[in-house]
Design a protein around this motif. Sequence first.
Motif, PDB file in Angstrom:
ATOM      1  N   ARG A 161      -3.213  -1.535  -7.199  1.00 16.60           N
ATOM      2  CA  ARG A 161      -3.104  -2.566  -6.134  1.00 16.60           C
ATOM      3  C   ARG A 161      -4.548  -3.203  -6.245  1.00 16.60           C
ATOM      4  NH1 ARG A 161      -3.629   1.956  -1.791  1.00 16.60           N
ATOM      5  NH2 ARG A 161      -4.852   0.169  -0.686  1.00 16.60           N
ATOM      6  N   THR A 162      -5.412  -2.796  -6.796  1.00 17.24           N
ATOM      7  CA  THR A 162      -6.659  -3.752  -7.217  1.00 17.24           C
ATOM      8  C   THR A 162      -6.316  -4.787  -8.266  1.00 17.24           C
ATOM      9  OG1 THR A 162      -8.255  -1.784  -6.487  1.00 17.24           O
ATOM     10  CG2 THR A 162      -9.106  -3.601  -7.990  1.00 17.24           C
TER      11      THR A 162
ATOM     12  N   GLU B 115      -3.985   3.077  -6.163  1.00 18.18           N
ATOM     13  CA  GLU B 115      -5.111   2.151  -5.870  1.00 18.18           C
ATOM     14  C   GLU B 115      -5.661   1.077  -6.962  1.00 18.18           C
ATOM     15  OE1 GLU B 115      -9.476   2.733  -3.662  1.00 18.18           O
ATOM     16  OE2 GLU B 115      -8.268   4.430  -3.965  1.00 18.18           O
TER      17      GLU B 115
ATOM     18  N   ASP C 166      -3.050  -6.712   2.538  1.00 13.65           N
ATOM     19  CA  ASP C 166      -2.370  -5.513   2.244  1.00 13.65           C
ATOM     20  C   ASP C 166      -1.061  -5.290   3.217  1.00 13.65           C
ATOM     21  OD1 ASP C 166      -4.193  -4.847   0.536  1.00 13.65           O
ATOM     22  OD2 ASP C 166      -5.327  -3.491   1.657  1.00 13.65           O
TER      23      ASP C 166
ATOM     24  N   THR D  34       0.777  -1.114   0.069  1.00 14.70           N
ATOM     25  CA  THR D  34      -0.107  -0.014   0.009  1.00 14.70           C
ATOM     26  C   THR D  34       1.006   1.348  -0.081  1.00 14.70           C
ATOM     27  OG1 THR D  34      -0.149  -0.231   2.433  1.00 14.70           O
ATOM     28  CG2 THR D  34      -1.862  -0.959   1.169  1.00 14.70           C
TER      29      THR D  34
END
Length: 407
Positions: A333-334, A330, A349, A205
């Motif tokens: 990361r998804t 983000e 995470d 993250t």
Amino acid sequence: MTNTWLQKCIEDIAKFGAGERGMDRLAFTESDRQARQYVIDLMLEMGMTIREDAFGNVIGRLEGTDPHAAPVVTGSHIDTVPDGGKYDGVVGVAGALYAVKNLQTRGPLTHPVEIVVFMAEESSRFGFATMGSKAMVGQVNQTLWSKAKDKDGVTLAEAMRTFGLDFANIKKAVRKPGDIKAFVEMHIEQGPVLEATGKKIGVVTAIAAPTRLKITVKGFAAHSGTTPMEDRQDALVSAAMIVLAIQEIALEQSRHGTVGTVGNLKVHPGVMNVVPGLVEMWVDIRGVNHESIIECLQDVKDAISTIAEGQETPVAIDILTSDKPVQLHEEVRTVITEAAKSCGASYQDIHSGAGHDAMNIALLAPTGMIFIPCRQGISHNPEEYADPEDIQIGADVLVETLYQLAK
């Protein structure tokens, strides 16, 4: 089931710079050159085109169907710390090679895929970390870098020259925003969290950023037998007090995940029967909370001022680097999370306490990182180890992530 090609790649790279204890493959050395050539040869076997930028980053490219599409980029580094392990960085390069090899069997991709082998990620030789990725995003302090020397007095410019590179041309390595669609780096965690939780994939993250200081304490060298204790200006005593102060300040900030380390001291003249007249010390402060780092740094400066005045030993502080913690993208990361699900890999995470090239590339393009476990969290050590099955799972997640981004 582990892939023998992937493991062979890691073991082959480990042959370059293998020492009695661990790996010694510092940036811009002959072992670094040999390892880079090994990777280049594998890229060529896969039909990738190769170029080297002005700082020596190696970039292999697999073309997509759209000649105007921005590339999806992956990779890591292959230089090591002295007496280092064989997985730090290398897992990300070997995983990237494995990914491209597998992507070629999945049909045409719209976006090109590039593998980058970043030059000089480790700070071990010249005192600056992630140099190749900093050059790529235009974050070079050319004045400071021009003064960089290794322990043998070899300057960065001289080392670059042995690789056919010109220090004056570093700015030509810069890539522009929009040049990269997304960047994904696979890496061992270098910490104990994934092993402790039993998860196979860490979806990063945020990346902690280092603030690095050189502190110079000036005392007065004098005969150790004839100088009364009350008359001494002992630079090492003041330095010891500074070390303890940094420890206390970092402990106070640890609730925010901030850490502080004094990793190296040089004492002059460095003999038993002389009161130390000068001490140079190097400090690493890092975390994912920028406000905490700033507060920690200010507290360190205040403590040093008090110690210097009380001990009558002037202190100079040079800030070598001051990077900001980086939040990773983000959407990327998804994609990594969904790739882990599709591969049947357990995940969580996680934030990175270590710095990586990804934190610089994040200034240029949407960026993500895939962590895999490493035994007992040990890294920068010959005992560094990652299980072949864990490496395989990470590489498979990387393949799926790159496919989804480049299809």
